[in-house]
Design an enzyme around this catalytic site. Structure first.
Site, mmCIF file in Angstrom:
data_model
loop_
_atom_site.group_PDB
_atom_site.id
_atom_site.type_symbol
_atom_site.label_atom_id
_atom_site.label_comp_id
_atom_site.label_asym_id
_atom_site.label_seq_id
_atom_site.Cartn_x
_atom_site.Cartn_y
_atom_site.Cartn_z
ATOM 1 N N ASN A 41 0.870 -1.179 0.000
ATOM 2 C CA ASN A 41 0.000 0.000 0.000
ATOM 3 C C ASN A 41 0.905 1.226 0.000
ATOM 4 O O ASN A 41 1.499 1.564 1.021
ATOM 5 C CB ASN A 41 -0.882 -0.025 1.262
ATOM 6 N N TRP A 42 1.013 1.857 -1.161
ATOM 7 C CA TRP A 42 1.948 2.989 -1.283
ATOM 8 C C TRP A 42 1.408 4.254 -0.620
ATOM 9 O O TRP A 42 2.125 5.232 -0.490
ATOM 10 C CB TRP A 42 2.229 3.289 -2.765
ATOM 11 N N GLU A 52 -5.120 -5.049 10.679
ATOM 12 C CA GLU A 52 -4.105 -4.028 10.896
ATOM 13 C C GLU A 52 -4.393 -3.298 12.203
ATOM 14 O O GLU A 52 -5.241 -2.384 12.233
ATOM 15 C CB GLU A 52 -4.118 -3.007 9.759
ATOM 16 N N GLY A 105 2.897 -1.167 4.306
ATOM 17 C CA GLY A 105 2.901 0.254 3.975
ATOM 18 C C GLY A 105 4.312 0.734 3.676
ATOM 19 O O GLY A 105 4.816 0.565 2.565
ATOM 20 N N GLY A 106 4.972 1.289 4.682
ATOM 21 C CA GLY A 106 6.290 1.917 4.502
ATOM 22 C C GLY A 106 7.294 1.047 3.754
ATOM 23 O O GLY A 106 7.987 1.527 2.843
HETATM 24 C C1 PEP Z 1 -0.653 0.182 6.189
HETATM 25 O O1 PEP Z 1 -0.878 1.378 6.246
HETATM 26 O O2 PEP Z 1 -1.455 -0.546 5.591
HETATM 27 C C2 PEP Z 1 0.541 -0.335 6.845
HETATM 28 C C3 PEP Z 1 0.528 -1.570 7.213
HETATM 29 O O3 PEP Z 1 1.570 0.547 7.055
HETATM 30 P P1 PEP Z 1 3.012 0.195 7.680
HETATM 31 O O4 PEP Z 1 3.501 -1.085 7.035
HETATM 32 O O5 PEP Z 1 3.888 1.365 7.285
HETATM 33 O O6 PEP Z 1 2.836 0.042 9.137
#
Ligand code: PEP
Length: 250
Positions: free
Chosen positions: A10-11, A167, A234-235
């Site tokens: 997920n960019w 999440e 995400g990141g």
């Molecule tokens: C997300 O926003 O879906 C996510 C999991 O972000 P991160 O991996 O940066 O915690």
């Protein structure tokens, strides 16, 4: 029941066109070079880049959008419909991400309507659920997830047209993750909630991704858990080497 894992990036609101296309192309080429890949790979760029990224990866990996409107067309300035997303070459749509639930006040009913639109048009909905830190501290994690499954999952959900992403809100972008025992317990409870909403066969076949600070260093132990069927990242999805390391962990 064997479920094919899915690693989804997920960019969020990151990447300009050239960098996004280059990142997606690199992942797609690496994936295409695998002899027998053991998982599916999905990238979800900002909506404006979906068509270009879909063209660049040429079907080697899947492409998804990060949100959609529930209606097919109409007076919804700035919004994007599922038929538009499909026309741009995407096959998945993330719905109900906690950033949408918080920043845009989306309710379970909103998320359900969006997921209904996604499956109606033959795409797969990645429905995000998860508790806040306060809910976790109050011992309500499983209740919250159960109620979000009940309220956000559309009636026509199947193991093919819906993926759930668990999440924990407090783990997103923070570098913090629940213990592996907590992740496994919550995923098992989510699977039970899916069975209660659909049936056992559907629940056994449905993929439940873990998301929240997944990175190369913790991916292997998280992905090894029996009820974890991949990751929403995400990141770490913004750097080809990190995202690819997570794909390899799967
Ligand atoms: C997300 O926003 O879906 C996510 C999991 O972000 P991160 O991996 O940066 O915690």
């Amino acid at each position: 029941m064997s479920r094919r894992p899915l690693v989804a990036g997920n960019w969020k609101m990151n990447m300009l066109n050239a960098d996004g296309v280059a990142l997606a192309r690199e992942i797609a080429e690496k994936y295409a070079a695998l002899k027998s890949p053991k998982c599916d790979v999905l990238v979800c760029p900002p909506a404006i880049w979906v068509a270009g990224v879909a063209q660049a990866v040429a079907g080697k990996i899947a492409v998804g959008a990060q949100d959609c409107h529930a209606a097919e067309s109409g007076a919804h300035t700035g919004d994007i419909s599922v038929p538009m997303i499909k026309d741009a070459g995407a096959s998945f749509v993330i719905v109900g991400h906690s950033e949408r639930r918080t920043n845009h006040h989306e309710t379970d009913a909103d998320v359900k309507a969006k997921a209904e639109a996604v499956i109606k048009h033959g795409l797969t909905a990645v429905i995000c659920i998860g508790e806040t830190e306060a809910q976790r501290d109050a011992g309500k994690t499983i209740d919250v997830c159960r109620s979000q499954i009940q309220g956000s999952m559309p009636d026509g959900a199947t193991a093919e047209n819906v993926v759930i992403a668990y999440e924990p809100v407090w783990a997103i972008g923070t570098g913090r993750t629940p213990t592996t025992k907590d992740v496994e317990d919550v995923h098992a409870a989510i699977r039970e909630a899916i069975a209660a909403k659909t049936d056992k066969k559907t629940a056994d076949g449905m993929r439940i991704l873990y998301g929240g600070s997944v990175k190369p260093s913790n991916a292997e132990e998280l992905m090894a858990l029996p009820d974890v069927d991949g990751a929403l990242v995400g990141g770490a999805s913004l750097k080809a080497a990190d995202f690819w390391a997570i794909v390899e962990a799967c």
